[in-house]
Design an enzyme around this catalytic site. Structure first.
Site, PDB file in Angstrom:
ATOM      1  N   SER A  60       0.681  -1.294  -0.108  1.00 50.18           N
ATOM      2  CA  SER A  60      -0.111  -0.083   0.215  1.00 50.18           C
ATOM      3  C   SER A  60       0.876   1.267  -0.093  1.00 50.18           C
ATOM      4  O   SER A  60       0.512   2.445  -0.212  1.00 50.18           O
ATOM      5  CB  SER A  60      -1.015   0.118   1.216  1.00 50.18           C
ATOM      6  OG  SER A  60      -0.192   0.291   2.292  1.00 50.18           O
ATOM      7  N   LYS A  97       1.041   4.664   6.845  1.00 51.03           N
ATOM      8  CA  LYS A  97       0.554   4.984   5.832  1.00 51.03           C
ATOM      9  C   LYS A  97       0.931   6.726   6.111  1.00 51.03           C
ATOM     10  O   LYS A  97       1.404   7.112   7.053  1.00 51.03           O
ATOM     11  CB  LYS A  97      -1.111   5.282   6.185  1.00 51.03           C
ATOM     12  CG  LYS A  97      -1.747   3.935   6.056  1.00 51.03           C
ATOM     13  CD  LYS A  97      -1.850   3.522   4.492  1.00 51.03           C
ATOM     14  CE  LYS A  97      -2.528   2.307   4.244  1.00 51.03           C
ATOM     15  NZ  LYS A  97      -1.773   1.208   4.763  1.00 51.03           N
TER      16      LYS A  97
END
Length: 147
Positions: A60, A97
């Site tokens: 990701s 993230k």
């Protein structure tokens, strides 16, 4: 996540630091001298007692050069700000993230195949640290066999 204690945080290893940069495009003439020595521990880990290492799984964050098997140096003493890459604990587990605070707080993946994770005040979210360094070892090809 259980940390494994470090063995010796006081060790210093001075490596040669060349003044010339190496080209990844066209070759440039190489300089034959060393400007100084660099202690990677001091340079990469300003807060040793608050820094830990994580190994990455998943893709990701691939567009931020964080790929499976990358190692992350994470500093838990830093206050996370907009745009920082962070390690967060969510009710569903841990994730890495990019923290975005505007227009509304969310955790942003760096791969368009994944969706942002909105952060609401009612969510059980904890920022565990800021990623300060990404270590990705190059893929080594198998030796070429001659016939």
């Amino acid at each position: 996540m259980k940390p494994i204690p470090s063995t010796d945080t006081e060790s210093a290893i001075a490596l040669p630091l060349f003044t010339e940069r190496v080209s990844c495009g066209f070759p440039s003439p190489a300089a034959d001298y060393i400007d100084e020595a660099i202690d990677l521990v001091k340079s990469l880990i300003p807060h040793p007692s608050a820094t830990y290492v994580l190994r990455v799984s998943g893709d990701s964050m691939r567009d931020a050069a964080i790929v499976p098997e990358s190692m992350l140096l994470v500093d838990s003493s830093l206050r996370a700000g907009d745009g920082d890459i962070v390690v967060a604990r969510l009710s569903s587990g841990f994730t890495v993230k990019r923290l975005r605070l505007h227009p509304a707080p969310h955790l942003m993946p760096e791969n368009p195949a994944y969706s942002p994770i909105p952060l609401h005040e009612s969510d059980d979210v904890q920022i565990l640290g800021v990623v300060t360094t990404v270590i990705t070892l190059p893929q080594r090809s198998a030796p070429h066999k001659q016939k």
